[in-house]
Design an enzyme around this catalytic site. Structure first.
Site, PDB file in Angstrom:
ATOM      1  N   GLY A  15      24.047  11.658  27.834  1.00 50.87           N
ATOM      2  CA  GLY A  15      25.189  11.232  28.644  1.00 50.87           C
ATOM      3  C   GLY A  15      25.001  11.379  30.142  1.00 50.87           C
ATOM      4  CB  SER A  16      22.098  11.683  32.434  1.00 48.37           C
ATOM      5  OG  SER A  16      21.346  10.509  32.231  1.00 48.37           O
ATOM      6  CG  ASN A  17      22.790   6.285  32.575  1.00 48.21           C
ATOM      7  OD1 ASN A  17      22.602   5.748  33.660  1.00 48.21           O
ATOM      8  ND2 ASN A  17      21.792   6.630  31.762  1.00 48.21           N
ATOM      9  CG  MET A  88      20.555   5.491  21.528  1.00 47.47           C
ATOM     10  SD  MET A  88      19.905   4.249  22.696  1.00 47.47           S
ATOM     11  CE  MET A  88      18.254   4.069  22.051  1.00 47.47           C
ATOM     12  CG  ASN A 105      23.089  -2.229  26.214  1.00 49.66           C
ATOM     13  OD1 ASN A 105      23.320  -1.035  25.988  1.00 49.66           O
ATOM     14  ND2 ASN A 105      21.908  -2.781  25.974  1.00 49.66           N
ATOM     15  CG  HIS A 107      17.234  -1.832  27.292  1.00 47.45           C
ATOM     16  ND1 HIS A 107      17.178  -0.929  26.242  1.00 47.45           N
ATOM     17  CD2 HIS A 107      16.029  -2.449  27.326  1.00 47.45           C
ATOM     18  CE1 HIS A 107      15.993  -1.012  25.671  1.00 47.45           C
ATOM     19  NE2 HIS A 107      15.273  -1.912  26.298  1.00 47.45           N
ATOM     20  CG  ASP A 148      18.454  -2.966  24.119  1.00 46.33           C
ATOM     21  OD1 ASP A 148      19.563  -2.496  24.414  1.00 46.33           O
ATOM     22  OD2 ASP A 148      17.644  -2.357  23.405  1.00 46.33           O
ATOM     23  CD  GLU A 177      18.666   4.067  32.474  1.00 44.86           C
ATOM     24  OE1 GLU A 177      18.592   3.212  31.584  1.00 44.86           O
ATOM     25  OE2 GLU A 177      18.733   5.297  32.242  1.00 44.86           O
TER      26      GLU A 177
HETATM   27  C1  GAR Z   1      19.324   5.471  29.017  1.00 44.27           C
HETATM   28  O1  GAR Z   1      18.017   5.445  29.526  1.00 44.27           O
HETATM   29  C2  GAR Z   1      19.738   4.105  28.522  1.00 44.27           C
HETATM   30  O2  GAR Z   1      19.240   3.061  29.304  1.00 44.27           O
HETATM   31  C3  GAR Z   1      19.129   4.099  27.148  1.00 44.27           C
HETATM   32  O3  GAR Z   1      19.415   5.373  26.640  1.00 44.27           O
HETATM   33  C4  GAR Z   1      19.365   6.313  27.736  1.00 44.27           C
HETATM   34  C5  GAR Z   1      20.575   7.219  27.667  1.00 44.27           C
HETATM   35  O4  GAR Z   1      20.484   8.271  28.591  1.00 44.27           O
HETATM   36  N1  GAR Z   1      19.656   3.030  26.337  1.00 44.27           N
HETATM   37  C6  GAR Z   1      18.906   2.333  25.483  1.00 44.27           C
HETATM   38  O5  GAR Z   1      17.730   2.568  25.258  1.00 44.27           O
HETATM   39  C7  GAR Z   1      19.626   1.177  24.789  1.00 44.27           C
HETATM   40  N2  GAR Z   1      18.712   0.428  24.007  1.00 44.27           N
HETATM   41  P1  GAR Z   1      21.761   9.166  28.909  1.00 44.27           P
HETATM   42  O6  GAR Z   1      22.358   9.550  27.541  1.00 44.27           O
HETATM   43  O7  GAR Z   1      21.239  10.358  29.627  1.00 44.27           O
HETATM   44  O8  GAR Z   1      22.728   8.354  29.719  1.00 44.27           O
END
Ligand code: GAR
Length: 192
Positions: A15-17, A88, A105, A107, A148, A177
């Site tokens: 969940g850093s995003n 995911m 989304n 990616h 994606d 990101e």
């Molecule tokens: C992120 O890098 C996102 O782009 C990726 O999962 C990570 C989640 O990081 N998403 C995918 O690969 C979708 N196919 P986070 O949980 O630290 O935000």
């Protein structure tokens, strides 16, 4: 921004995003839902005082039945947009059909490259084999069950350096990101 926060965020992990959104755009998220009950992102949501909903798939539950339950949870918050920030699980039209043009989304790869899981690791390995010179990130709408893939909202290149470890590349990608996601959602907020 209207009274109801415009975003429901779906996560599966760290969940850093999500954290980047919560920090930069306070008041924009109404709820966070994870298919993984242990996801650290749910703790981040709780710490921000938001509903943090664990919605694991039941044993033997068909994908479409799960998505119908997910729709009920998400629709309760009447979001303008659903943000997949490290979600995911593939979504079927049972879900996507309820939020047309409103599922976004993130990616960690450039359009058309490395769809699915472990995208950063696969880009890193492709660089080691001399197949690519850089990678990137993308933010796109999710119109259908394609993985994606969908109309682009934003993309950015991210360099890979010969002395990169996988971890340094991952860190560089996540930093990119966080910035691009916040920037893109900020633009969307301005249209609401
Ligand atoms: C992120 O890098 C996102 O782009 C990726 O999962 C990570 C989640 O990081 N998403 C995918 O690969 C979708 N196919 P986070 O949980 O630290 O935000």
């Amino acid at each position: 921004m209207k009274d109801t926060p415009p975003f429901v965020v779906l996560i599966s992990g760290n969940g850093s995003n999500l954290q980047a959104i919560l920090d930069a755009l306070p008041g924009s998220v109404s709820a966070v839902i994870s298919n993984q009950p242990q996801a650290y992102g749910l703790v981040r949501a709780q710490q921000a005082g938001l509903p943090a909903i664990a919605l694991p798939r039941l044993p033997e539950e068909p994908r479409r039945a799960y998505d119908t339950r997910l729709v009920e949870q998400v629709a309760a918050y009447q979001p303008a947009y659903v943000i997949l920030a490290g979600w995911m699980r593939l979504l079927t039209m049972n879900f996507l059909g309820q939020f047309p043009g409103r599922v976004i989304n993130l990616h960690p790869a450039l359009p058309g490259t490395f769809p699915g899981t472990h995208a950063i690791e696969r880009a890193y390995q492709a660089f080691q084999r001399g197949e690519i010179s850089h990678t990137g990130i993308m933010i796109h709408l999710v119109p259908d069950e394609g993985v994606d893939n969908g109309p682009l909202l934003a993309t950015a290149e991210v360099p890979i350096y010969p002395d990169d470890a996988l971890e340094t590349l991952e860190e560089r990608i996540h930093t990119a990101e966080h910035a691009l996601l916040v920037q893109t959602l900020q633009k969307i907020l301005a249209t609401l």
